[in-house]
Write a protein that holds these residues in place. Sequence first.
Motif, PDB file in Angstrom:
ATOM      1  N   ASP A  56       0.837  -1.208   0.000  1.00 34.70           N
ATOM      2  CA  ASP A  56       0.000   0.000   0.000  1.00 34.70           C
ATOM      3  C   ASP A  56       0.877   1.267   0.000  1.00 34.70           C
ATOM      4  N   PRO A  57       0.730   2.165  -1.034  1.00 39.99           N
ATOM      5  CA  PRO A  57      -0.373   2.323  -1.981  1.00 39.99           C
ATOM      6  C   PRO A  57      -0.178   1.646  -3.335  1.00 39.99           C
ATOM      7  N   PHE A  58       0.847   0.801  -3.477  1.00 36.41           N
ATOM      8  CA  PHE A  58       1.072   0.130  -4.755  1.00 36.41           C
ATOM      9  C   PHE A  58       0.202  -1.124  -4.828  1.00 36.41           C
ATOM     10  N   ILE A  59      -0.277  -1.414  -6.019  1.00 34.35           N
ATOM     11  CA  ILE A  59      -1.190  -2.535  -6.206  1.00 34.35           C
ATOM     12  C   ILE A  59      -0.463  -3.706  -6.848  1.00 34.35           C
ATOM     13  N   ILE A 199       4.270   9.386  -3.645  1.00 32.69           N
ATOM     14  CA  ILE A 199       5.172   8.244  -3.814  1.00 32.69           C
ATOM     15  C   ILE A 199       6.549   8.739  -4.249  1.00 32.69           C
ATOM     16  N   THR A 200       7.525   7.841  -4.153  1.00 35.67           N
ATOM     17  CA  THR A 200       8.860   8.032  -4.719  1.00 35.67           C
ATOM     18  C   THR A 200       9.145   6.851  -5.633  1.00 35.67           C
ATOM     19  N   MET A 201       9.669   7.133  -6.828  1.00 34.16           N
ATOM     20  CA  MET A 201      10.029   6.082  -7.778  1.00 34.16           C
ATOM     21  C   MET A 201      11.352   6.432  -8.427  1.00 34.16           C
ATOM     22  N   LEU A 202      12.322   5.526  -8.339  1.00 35.61           N
ATOM     23  CA  LEU A 202      13.589   5.762  -9.022  1.00 35.61           C
ATOM     24  C   LEU A 202      14.185   4.466  -9.525  1.00 35.61           C
ATOM     25  N   HIS A 203      14.952   4.585 -10.594  1.00 35.54           N
ATOM     26  CA  HIS A 203      15.677   3.465 -11.198  1.00 35.54           C
ATOM     27  C   HIS A 203      17.159   3.687 -10.920  1.00 35.54           C
ATOM     28  N   VAL A 204      17.770   2.709 -10.256  1.00 33.23           N
ATOM     29  CA  VAL A 204      19.159   2.824  -9.805  1.00 33.23           C
ATOM     30  C   VAL A 204      20.036   1.826 -10.551  1.00 33.23           C
ATOM     31  N   SER A 205      21.185   2.286 -11.032  1.00 32.63           N
ATOM     32  CA  SER A 205      22.220   1.408 -11.583  1.00 32.63           C
ATOM     33  C   SER A 205      23.433   1.474 -10.667  1.00 32.63           C
ATOM     34  N   LEU A 206      23.806   0.328 -10.088  1.00 29.88           N
ATOM     35  CA  LEU A 206      24.977   0.268  -9.214  1.00 29.88           C
ATOM     36  C   LEU A 206      26.106  -0.450  -9.932  1.00 29.88           C
ATOM     37  N   ASN A 207      27.280   0.170  -9.962  1.00 28.68           N
ATOM     38  CA  ASN A 207      28.452  -0.478 -10.524  1.00 28.68           C
ATOM     39  C   ASN A 207      28.808  -1.711  -9.694  1.00 28.68           C
ATOM     40  N   PRO A 208      29.473  -2.698 -10.277  1.00 29.34           N
ATOM     41  CA  PRO A 208      29.886  -3.864  -9.493  1.00 29.34           C
ATOM     42  C   PRO A 208      30.655  -3.446  -8.228  1.00 29.34           C
ATOM     43  N   GLY A 209      30.220  -3.968  -7.088  1.00 29.92           N
ATOM     44  CA  GLY A 209      30.869  -3.672  -5.816  1.00 29.92           C
ATOM     45  C   GLY A 209      30.427  -2.379  -5.152  1.00 29.92           C
ATOM     46  N   ALA A 210      29.585  -1.588  -5.820  1.00 32.19           N
ATOM     47  CA  ALA A 210      29.182  -0.287  -5.276  1.00 32.19           C
ATOM     48  C   ALA A 210      28.119  -0.453  -4.190  1.00 32.19           C
ATOM     49  N   PHE A 220       6.824   6.705   4.564  1.00 27.72           N
ATOM     50  CA  PHE A 220       6.638   5.909   3.355  1.00 27.72           C
ATOM     51  C   PHE A 220       7.029   4.458   3.631  1.00 27.72           C
ATOM     52  N   ASN A 221       6.443   3.535   2.873  1.00 26.03           N
ATOM     53  CA  ASN A 221       6.997   2.187   2.854  1.00 26.03           C
ATOM     54  C   ASN A 221       8.208   2.176   1.924  1.00 26.03           C
ATOM     55  N   ALA A 222       8.870   1.039   1.793  1.00 27.67           N
ATOM     56  CA  ALA A 222      10.052   0.952   0.930  1.00 27.67           C
ATOM     57  C   ALA A 222      10.123  -0.432   0.311  1.00 27.67           C
ATOM     58  N   PRO A 267      26.018  -5.196 -17.171  1.00 22.10           N
ATOM     59  CA  PRO A 267      27.239  -4.924 -16.409  1.00 22.10           C
ATOM     60  C   PRO A 267      26.979  -4.415 -14.997  1.00 22.10           C
ATOM     61  N   ASN A 268      25.781  -3.847 -14.740  1.00 19.32           N
ATOM     62  CA  ASN A 268      25.477  -3.261 -13.439  1.00 19.32           C
ATOM     63  C   ASN A 268      24.303  -3.972 -12.773  1.00 19.32           C
ATOM     64  N   PHE A 269      24.129  -3.688 -11.489  1.00 22.44           N
ATOM     65  CA  PHE A 269      22.966  -4.156 -10.740  1.00 22.44           C
ATOM     66  C   PHE A 269      21.880  -3.107 -10.917  1.00 22.44           C
ATOM     67  N   GLU A 270      20.776  -3.487 -11.586  1.00 17.06           N
ATOM     68  CA  GLU A 270      19.702  -2.552 -11.929  1.00 17.06           C
ATOM     69  C   GLU A 270      18.513  -2.771 -11.000  1.00 17.06           C
ATOM     70  N   VAL A 271      18.122  -1.732 -10.269  1.00 12.35           N
ATOM     71  CA  VAL A 271      17.096  -1.861  -9.236  1.00 12.35           C
ATOM     72  C   VAL A 271      16.091  -0.711  -9.351  1.00 12.35           C
ATOM     73  N   VAL A 272      14.809  -1.030  -9.199  1.00  6.10           N
ATOM     74  CA  VAL A 272      13.781  -0.008  -9.043  1.00  6.10           C
ATOM     75  C   VAL A 272      13.453   0.113  -7.559  1.00  6.10           C
ATOM     76  N   LEU A 273      13.518   1.333  -7.033  1.00  9.91           N
ATOM     77  CA  LEU A 273      13.174   1.615  -5.639  1.00  9.91           C
ATOM     78  C   LEU A 273      11.850   2.368  -5.599  1.00  9.91           C
ATOM     79  N   LEU A 274      10.953   1.917  -4.734  1.00  8.70           N
ATOM     80  CA  LEU A 274       9.623   2.515  -4.623  1.00  8.70           C
ATOM     81  C   LEU A 274       9.280   2.771  -3.164  1.00  8.70           C
ATOM     82  N   GLY A 275       8.582   3.865  -2.935  1.00  6.45           N
ATOM     83  CA  GLY A 275       8.042   4.140  -1.612  1.00  6.45           C
ATOM     84  C   GLY A 275       6.804   4.989  -1.741  1.00  6.45           C
TER      85      GLY A 275
END
Length: 316
Positions: A56-59, A199-210, A220-222, A267-275
């Motif tokens: 909540d509030p994501f479905i 809400i908060t929505m972001l797409h994160v790319s982390l370099n290896p080891g970052a 907010f939830n996370a 090459p990277n760790f790709e993550v969507v963060l939501l709250g």
Amino acid sequence: MPAVTVENPLTLPRVTAPADAKQRPVLHVATAPSGFEGEGFPVRRAFAGINYKFLDPFIMMDQMGEVEYAPGEPKGTPWHPHRGFETVTYIIDGTMNHRDSHGGGGTIADGDTQWMTAGSGILHIEAPPEQLVMTGGLFHGLQLWVNLPKSDKMMSPRYQDIGSGQVRLLTSSDGGALLRLIAGDIDGHEGPGITHTPITMLHVSLNPGAELTLPWRADFNALAYALAGRGTAGEDKRPFRTGQSVVFGNGDSVTLRADESQESRSPNFEVVLLGGRPIREPMMHYGPFVMNTHAELAQAFEDYQSGRLGVIPADA
């Protein structure tokens, strides 16, 4: 992946969490089942099996692809209705056309986002352009459903086209992570998306080891979802990978880390963060409608069948 990037992240504004911020613990890691949507495009159901009190509030959220289509294979969805929530479609690779019964729509591709507030009701269609159908090619994206509170469920529909160039680009303190802020606020930086439900929505790319630690609103939830690659979440370094969601507990910061070794295709760790701020109202979800009561769902179906949710344009 992804389309929106920069050569040197160190030129971007940097985001840091206060040293005394309380880390959010990891409560649960869920693996998304695979399925098909619309006319047959492959999806992963990111939030399947997660208790709604944590969403909540994501479905729901579908990862569409990643798939390499052969000529003639690209598929979309037929005309269909929605009422009572917002759809957020984020295209990472590829192209999709959108059209709705209120005159909204357009083409989104390579880092663009389409934000459709269904409100009182709308008909829409999502389909690959003719060129993609003819040639085939890579397609990868997300569709997120965001609930509306009862007070907004019958508001007038609205459409936002958020081009890739509007996305707020940020980085971590050491430049090891690239953040694409689509909506909401992170450390005083605001994304372009206009939201009814905060809400908060972001797409994160982390370099290896970052490693990345972000300040996060305590009210907010996370949630985190791995689009590609592998890494860990939280202080206890809970592993998660492509197709898995992380549910965080209470606190005012979140931490992600990328493994030193990543997949060859990404090459990277790709993550969507939501709250988001929980609405804490009854949520009744059936098919394309999200309301507060069974009676309201029945009314939505009746309104759709009688044509009161919109009419497909004559030239469609």
